[in-house]
Write a protein that holds these residues in place. Sequence first.
Motif, PDB file in Angstrom:
ATOM      1  N   GLN A   8       0.854  -1.187   0.000  1.00  0.00           N
ATOM      2  CA  GLN A   8       0.000   0.000   0.000  1.00  0.00           C
ATOM      3  C   GLN A   8       0.895   1.244   0.000  1.00  0.00           C
ATOM      4  N   TYR A  15      -7.039   0.452   6.941  1.00  0.00           N
ATOM      5  CA  TYR A  15      -7.378   0.805   5.560  1.00  0.00           C
ATOM      6  C   TYR A  15      -7.608  -0.457   4.724  1.00  0.00           C
ATOM      7  N   TYR A  16      -6.751  -1.442   4.900  1.00  0.00           N
ATOM      8  CA  TYR A  16      -6.899  -2.696   4.160  1.00  0.00           C
ATOM      9  C   TYR A  16      -8.265  -3.324   4.439  1.00  0.00           C
ATOM     10  N   GLU A  69     -10.879  -1.892   5.588  1.00  0.00           N
ATOM     11  CA  GLU A  69     -11.932  -1.004   5.088  1.00  0.00           C
ATOM     12  C   GLU A  69     -12.175  -1.249   3.595  1.00  0.00           C
ATOM     13  N   THR A  70     -11.095  -1.425   2.833  1.00  0.00           N
ATOM     14  CA  THR A  70     -11.247  -1.679   1.390  1.00  0.00           C
ATOM     15  C   THR A  70     -11.909  -3.031   1.126  1.00  0.00           C
ATOM     16  N   LYS A  71     -11.829  -3.935   2.093  1.00  0.00           N
ATOM     17  CA  LYS A  71     -12.466  -5.246   1.970  1.00  0.00           C
ATOM     18  C   LYS A  71     -13.907  -5.228   2.491  1.00  0.00           C
TER      19      LYS A  71
END
Length: 137
Positions: free
Chosen positions: A90, A124-125, A127-129
């Motif tokens: 990221q 963040y990871y 959240e993107t999932k």
Amino acid sequence: MVISVDPGETTGIAFWENDGTFIRRTTYDLETMLDFTASGKEYITTIVCEDYRLRQGKQMVQTGSRFVAVQIIGALKSMAKRVGARFVLQPAQILTIAELHSGLKRPANHAKSHDIDAYNHGYYYFETKGLLQPKPL
């Protein structure tokens, strides 16, 4: 288990359940981090890591650098391959949004920010999932 990592001389690392439940965060020095990556943690399913790129204009400042962050990234990639984990890079630029969404701001003292940056990369990871949502302000 998912780990999220802010690599460097002092590496921040955060540990998560696969469903986005936060476990803990800490920092490791280079030797401890290399021992960790060599230990073969088969229970790790995903490694989320901040990418490192030499930015334009920073070449002179980095002259003589041993690029420890790059060494850590390589060790993490090797670990991921060995244990069959997914490896996700990221960009550092996501941290501004990630800290707003997670509610965990990095301290002004950069030396004390590494585990928080690792946490925010993990947040963040997830959240993107779709497993975590931005926290209300």
